[in-house]
Design a protein around this motif. Structure first.
Motif, PDB file in Angstrom:
ATOM      1  N   GLY A 146      -2.822  32.625 -60.024  1.00 29.93           N
ATOM      2  CA  GLY A 146      -3.114  31.581 -61.251  1.00 29.93           C
ATOM      3  C   GLY A 146      -4.592  31.439 -61.360  1.00 29.93           C
ATOM      4  O   GLY A 146      -5.175  31.385 -62.199  1.00 29.93           O
ATOM      5  N   LEU A 147      -5.134  31.399 -60.025  1.00 24.97           N
ATOM      6  CA  LEU A 147      -6.788  31.291 -60.090  1.00 24.97           C
ATOM      7  C   LEU A 147      -7.489  32.609 -60.857  1.00 24.97           C
ATOM      8  O   LEU A 147      -8.554  32.491 -61.651  1.00 24.97           O
ATOM      9  N   VAL A 148      -6.986  33.759 -60.497  1.00 21.89           N
ATOM     10  CA  VAL A 148      -7.799  34.922 -61.098  1.00 21.89           C
ATOM     11  C   VAL A 148      -7.400  34.791 -62.612  1.00 21.89           C
ATOM     12  O   VAL A 148      -8.258  35.160 -63.143  1.00 21.89           O
ATOM     13  N   GLN A 149      -6.090  34.573 -63.087  1.00 21.25           N
ATOM     14  CA  GLN A 149      -5.946  34.399 -64.313  1.00 21.25           C
ATOM     15  C   GLN A 149      -6.875  33.213 -65.133  1.00 21.25           C
ATOM     16  O   GLN A 149      -7.347  33.570 -66.094  1.00 21.25           O
ATOM     17  N   ARG A 150      -7.044  32.217 -64.396  1.00 17.91           N
ATOM     18  CA  ARG A 150      -8.044  31.321 -64.908  1.00 17.91           C
ATOM     19  C   ARG A 150      -9.314  31.777 -65.084  1.00 17.91           C
ATOM     20  O   ARG A 150     -10.083  31.684 -66.104  1.00 17.91           O
ATOM     21  N   ALA A 151      -9.978  32.399 -63.963  1.00  7.67           N
ATOM     22  CA  ALA A 151     -11.196  32.973 -64.113  1.00  7.67           C
ATOM     23  C   ALA A 151     -11.226  34.158 -65.162  1.00  7.67           C
ATOM     24  O   ALA A 151     -12.525  34.052 -65.780  1.00  7.67           O
ATOM     25  N   GLU A 152     -10.379  34.843 -65.278  1.00  9.55           N
ATOM     26  CA  GLU A 152     -10.451  35.861 -66.455  1.00  9.55           C
ATOM     27  C   GLU A 152     -10.324  35.211 -67.723  1.00  9.55           C
ATOM     28  O   GLU A 152     -11.114  35.796 -68.618  1.00  9.55           O
ATOM     29  N   LEU A 153      -9.881  34.235 -67.863  1.00  9.47           N
ATOM     30  CA  LEU A 153      -9.876  33.357 -69.063  1.00  9.47           C
ATOM     31  C   LEU A 153     -11.213  32.839 -69.551  1.00  9.47           C
ATOM     32  O   LEU A 153     -11.608  33.022 -70.563  1.00  9.47           O
ATOM     33  N   PHE A 154     -11.793  32.216 -68.250  1.00 11.09           N
ATOM     34  CA  PHE A 154     -13.380  31.757 -68.629  1.00 11.09           C
ATOM     35  C   PHE A 154     -14.103  32.906 -68.880  1.00 11.09           C
ATOM     36  O   PHE A 154     -15.082  32.776 -69.816  1.00 11.09           O
TER      37      PHE A 154
END
Length: 184
Positions: free
Chosen positions: A109-117
């Motif tokens: 989930g954190l990787v997904q969030r960082a990719e969104l940023f």
């Protein structure tokens, strides 16, 4: 470790001297100990290693870490109505240990969030589709003191706009992990 006037959870007595005065709060999930006050599996070996150091050496190491951060000028910036204020970096002397299976889900989930940023900032400095579609207000971006208009249209040498990303996590009352904040 935690100090205070907390009510002790029910169960068998603890066998770890470092935890003899540690008292979980009733009704609150404690990441380190179970409801009986015993270290959770992810914490067992860590608590034993800390006990080998002893309370005095632990206290010295914690103090040395705090002093190092002050000497090195480590701080973070908080933005509020008064502007930017620098504050001491709040160091947690004891990390939160998370079971590997639980961490796999969190990190995905954190990787997904960082990719969104990364995609968002790439769009802001690139094609600007989010503003064009009305998803992000142009005035909000233009008013930000962090927005660098001269960077618009440039491509970073390494291919990424986002070079640092940290997340502050906490377990919610529902037992799920929440992102409480992030630093980019």
């Amino acid at each position: 470790m935690a100090k205070g006037n907390h009510k002790r959870g029910r169960g068998k007595p603890q066998t770890h001297s470092l935890l003899e005065h540690y008292q979980p709060i009733d009704g609150v999930v404690d990441e380190m100990v179970d409801t009986s006050g015993n270290p959770r599996p992810a914490w067992k070996h860590f608590v034993e290693a800390l006990e080998e150091l002893g309370a005095e050496k632990l206290g010295q190491r914690f103090a040395r870490a705090d002093q190092y951060l002050r000497d090195a000028g480590v701080y973070y910036r908080v933005y509020d109505k008064a502007g930017a204020n620098e504050r001491e970096w709040p160091l947690a002397h004891v990390p939160v240990l998370i079971e590997e299976s639980e961490w796999a889900a969190i990190s995905a989930g954190l990787v997904q969030r960082a990719e969104l940023f990364e995609e968002t900032i790439a769009d802001i400095y690139g094609p600007n589709r989010l503003v064009e579609k009305g998803i992000l207000p142009a005035g909000l971006i233009a008013a930000s003191p962090e927005y660098l208009r001269p960077v618009v249209g440039t491509k970073p040498a390494g291919g990424h706009f986002l070079h640092f990303c940290a997340f502050e996590l906490g377990r919610g009352p529902d037992g799920q992990w929440w992102v409480l904040g992030e630093r980019t």
